[in-house]
Design a protein around this motif. Structure first.
Motif, PDB file in Angstrom:
ATOM      1  N   GLU A 113       2.460 -12.343  -3.742  1.00 55.31           N
ATOM      2  CA  GLU A 113       1.133 -11.656  -3.609  1.00 55.31           C
ATOM      3  C   GLU A 113       1.580 -10.263  -3.809  1.00 55.31           C
ATOM      4  OE1 GLU A 113      -2.086 -10.532  -0.008  1.00 55.31           O
ATOM      5  OE2 GLU A 113      -0.800 -12.130   0.165  1.00 55.31           O
ATOM      6  N   VAL A 114       0.667  -9.362  -4.661  1.00 60.09           N
ATOM      7  CA  VAL A 114       1.202  -8.012  -4.852  1.00 60.09           C
ATOM      8  C   VAL A 114       0.676  -7.319  -3.630  1.00 60.09           C
ATOM      9  CG1 VAL A 114       0.430  -6.183  -6.338  1.00 60.09           C
ATOM     10  CG2 VAL A 114       0.663  -8.489  -7.070  1.00 60.09           C
ATOM     11  N   PRO A 115       1.365  -6.460  -2.865  1.00 56.49           N
ATOM     12  CA  PRO A 115       1.258  -5.505  -1.564  1.00 56.49           C
ATOM     13  C   PRO A 115       0.258  -4.353  -2.404  1.00 56.49           C
ATOM     14  CG  PRO A 115       3.492  -5.984  -1.996  1.00 56.49           C
ATOM     15  CD  PRO A 115       3.118  -6.407  -3.206  1.00 56.49           C
ATOM     16  N   GLY A 116      -0.662  -4.425  -1.253  1.00 56.43           N
ATOM     17  CA  GLY A 116      -1.543  -3.021  -1.274  1.00 56.43           C
ATOM     18  C   GLY A 116      -2.848  -3.400  -2.196  1.00 56.43           C
ATOM     19  N   VAL A 117      -3.065  -4.622  -2.660  1.00 60.92           N
ATOM     20  CA  VAL A 117      -4.166  -4.881  -3.238  1.00 60.92           C
ATOM     21  C   VAL A 117      -5.457  -5.203  -2.344  1.00 60.92           C
ATOM     22  CG1 VAL A 117      -5.571  -6.624  -4.622  1.00 60.92           C
ATOM     23  CG2 VAL A 117      -3.168  -6.009  -5.100  1.00 60.92           C
ATOM     24  N   ALA A 118      -6.675  -4.295  -2.433  1.00 59.48           N
ATOM     25  CA  ALA A 118      -7.746  -4.303  -1.779  1.00 59.48           C
ATOM     26  C   ALA A 118      -9.023  -5.020  -2.498  1.00 59.48           C
ATOM     27  CB  ALA A 118      -7.988  -2.911  -1.066  1.00 59.48           C
ATOM     28  N   PRO A 119      -9.057  -6.136  -2.495  1.00 57.17           N
ATOM     29  CA  PRO A 119     -10.293  -6.755  -3.220  1.00 57.17           C
ATOM     30  C   PRO A 119     -11.509  -6.452  -2.769  1.00 57.17           C
ATOM     31  CG  PRO A 119      -8.662  -8.282  -2.727  1.00 57.17           C
ATOM     32  CD  PRO A 119      -8.186  -7.311  -1.917  1.00 57.17           C
ATOM     33  N   GLY A 120     -12.416  -6.530  -3.729  1.00 58.80           N
ATOM     34  CA  GLY A 120     -13.834  -6.026  -3.015  1.00 58.80           C
ATOM     35  C   GLY A 120     -14.915  -5.600  -4.137  1.00 58.80           C
ATOM     36  N   GLY A 121     -15.907  -6.544  -4.492  1.00 62.88           N
ATOM     37  CA  GLY A 121     -16.816  -6.326  -5.681  1.00 62.88           C
ATOM     38  C   GLY A 121     -16.096  -6.409  -7.008  1.00 62.88           C
ATOM     39  N   GLU A 122     -15.947  -5.719  -7.881  1.00 61.23           N
ATOM     40  CA  GLU A 122     -15.315  -5.948  -9.020  1.00 61.23           C
ATOM     41  C   GLU A 122     -14.042  -5.446  -9.012  1.00 61.23           C
ATOM     42  OE1 GLU A 122     -17.696  -4.111 -11.935  1.00 61.23           O
ATOM     43  OE2 GLU A 122     -19.414  -5.488 -11.508  1.00 61.23           O
ATOM     44  N   GLY A 123     -13.339  -4.914  -7.932  1.00 60.61           N
ATOM     45  CA  GLY A 123     -11.948  -4.649  -7.500  1.00 60.61           C
ATOM     46  C   GLY A 123     -11.021  -5.733  -7.465  1.00 60.61           C
TER      47      GLY A 123
END
Length: 390
Positions: A113-123
């Motif tokens: 897992e890539v640290p710091g990824v904050a999924p949401g919507g199209e991100g």
């Protein structure tokens, strides 16, 4: 929608909220249209590398045939990169993980897992690219959304470590790309010049696209370390072109010209020939405008037919994945213009299509996008397909 049954093994060669960022409003009358690469009086700072003409135009008609399903059961796949030897790396936008796909068996191995990824919507975790010196440094580049921005980082991929622990700590290459619930861009690729290119979005704040001080709504060009490149329009900036709404695909033709796909809003999606310093019009122009100071697209589509994502160049044609359009577009080129009207394949057969990547010869890999909260997933979704094209 019924999609064909899946084969288990590779037999051969090793957004606004309702659509993939194009509005779900009904399209205007008409369909695909084309224009020269720049309107009369359009603003271009310099000719693209590699000259102005290809040896010969692509054939007027082509074909696309799915050879096999390389992998299935992927969750929100987005970026794709080919490893030496033929295996693939694929990112999961919503899970923030990178997975290795065995090209022979289809077996999936999570690198980590890539640290710091904050999924949401199209991100989330989006584009992937391998270092131009991957054989020596084993670095994987990724474009992803954090709690504060979009950024590009590189990570060491150590195959000797246990599955799930094979990614080193992210080394940030570029930070400060604006983030939003929509229009985060996300595609990255190394060009023929060895430089790193990135397509960004304007996050729904349309003014960012014309603001040269912002990294939003741009195509960026940088060294592998994230520094501005000698030859950029502004020597102190990574901004390469501007006036973009949401760039989703980047690819180079045989003459080293850069092409980019871009989401429109309610009217026209675009395929653009990118020239350094070019202003591609958003939000003043959507699609072909013919206005002085702006560069017109080479081809445009109604949003229902396209909502374009990744592109690749194979056989002298640009191949473009379509999300809302649920089809694969072939755009035959004759130098900087169209050789013939675009034609579509696989319409509605595999659902939303996210990413396309050249696989060598007359083949490409095609990634579906039914599990991104906008599709209608069926058993086996999402998939990576191997497609033979002409």
């Amino acid at each position: 929608m019924q999609r064909p049954a899946v084969s288990a093994v590779l037999a051969a060669a090793v957004l606004l909220l309702v659509t993939g960022c194009s509005s779900d409003a009904g399209p205007p009358a008409g369909g695909v249209t084309s224009t020269p690469a720049a309107s009369p009086g359009g603003s271009v700072a310099a000719s693209p590398p590699g000259g102005t003409a290809s040896p010969s135009p692509a054939p007027e008609k082509g074909s696309a045939r799915v050879v096999s399903t390389v992998a299935q059961g992927l969750k929100s796949p987005w970026g794709l990169a080919a490893l030496p030897g033929g295996d693939l790396l694929v990112s999961s936008r919503d899970e923030g993980t990178i997975t290795r796909v065995d090209a022979e068996s289809g077996e999936l191995t999570v690198l980590g897992e890539v640290p710091g990824v904050a999924p949401g919507g199209e991100g989330g975790l989006m584009g992937l690219a391998l270092s131009p010196k991957y054989a020596e440094d084993h670095l994987v580049y990724a474009y992803f959304t954090t709690a504060s921005d979009n950024r590009i980082a590189r990570m060491l991929y150590d195959e000797s470590r246990p599955a799930g622990q094979q990614l080193g700590a992210p080394d940030t290459v570029l930070r400060g790309i604006p983030k939003g619930f929509v229009h985060n861009g996300g595609r990255i690729a190394f060009g023929p010049d060895g430089m790193l290119y990135a397509g960004t979005g304007e996050t729904g704040d349309t003014g960012l696209a014309q603001d040269k001080e912002s990294l939003g709504g741009k195509i960026l060009r940088m060294t592998p370390d994230g520094d501005p490149v000698h030859g950029n329009p502004d020597a102190d900036s990574v901004v390469y072109s501007y006036g973009h709404r949401n760039v989703q695909g980047l690819a180079w033709d045989a003459e080293k010209r850069l092409w980019a796909s871009e989401f429109g809003q309610n009217t026209w999606d675009e395929l653009n020939l990118i020239r350094p310093g070019g202003n591609y019009g958003w939000p003043d122009v959507e699609g072909k405008g013919g206005r002085s100071g702006f560069t017109d697209p080479v081809a445009q589509w109604t949003v229902a037919e396209a909502s374009p994502s990744g592109i690749a160049v194979v056989g002298g044609s640009v191949w473009m994945a379509a999300l809302r359009g649920e089809r694969l577009w072939r755009i035959p080129l004759a130098g900087t213009e169209l050789a013939a009207p675009p034609e579509s394949f696989l319409e509605g057969t595999y659902g939303r299509l996210r990413t396309v990547l050249a696989a060598g010869g007359n083949r490409l890999w095609l990634v579906t996008s039914e599990t991104d909260n906008r599709g209608t997933p069926e058993a086996g979704d999402d998939r990576i397909l191997l497609v033979e094209v002409e």
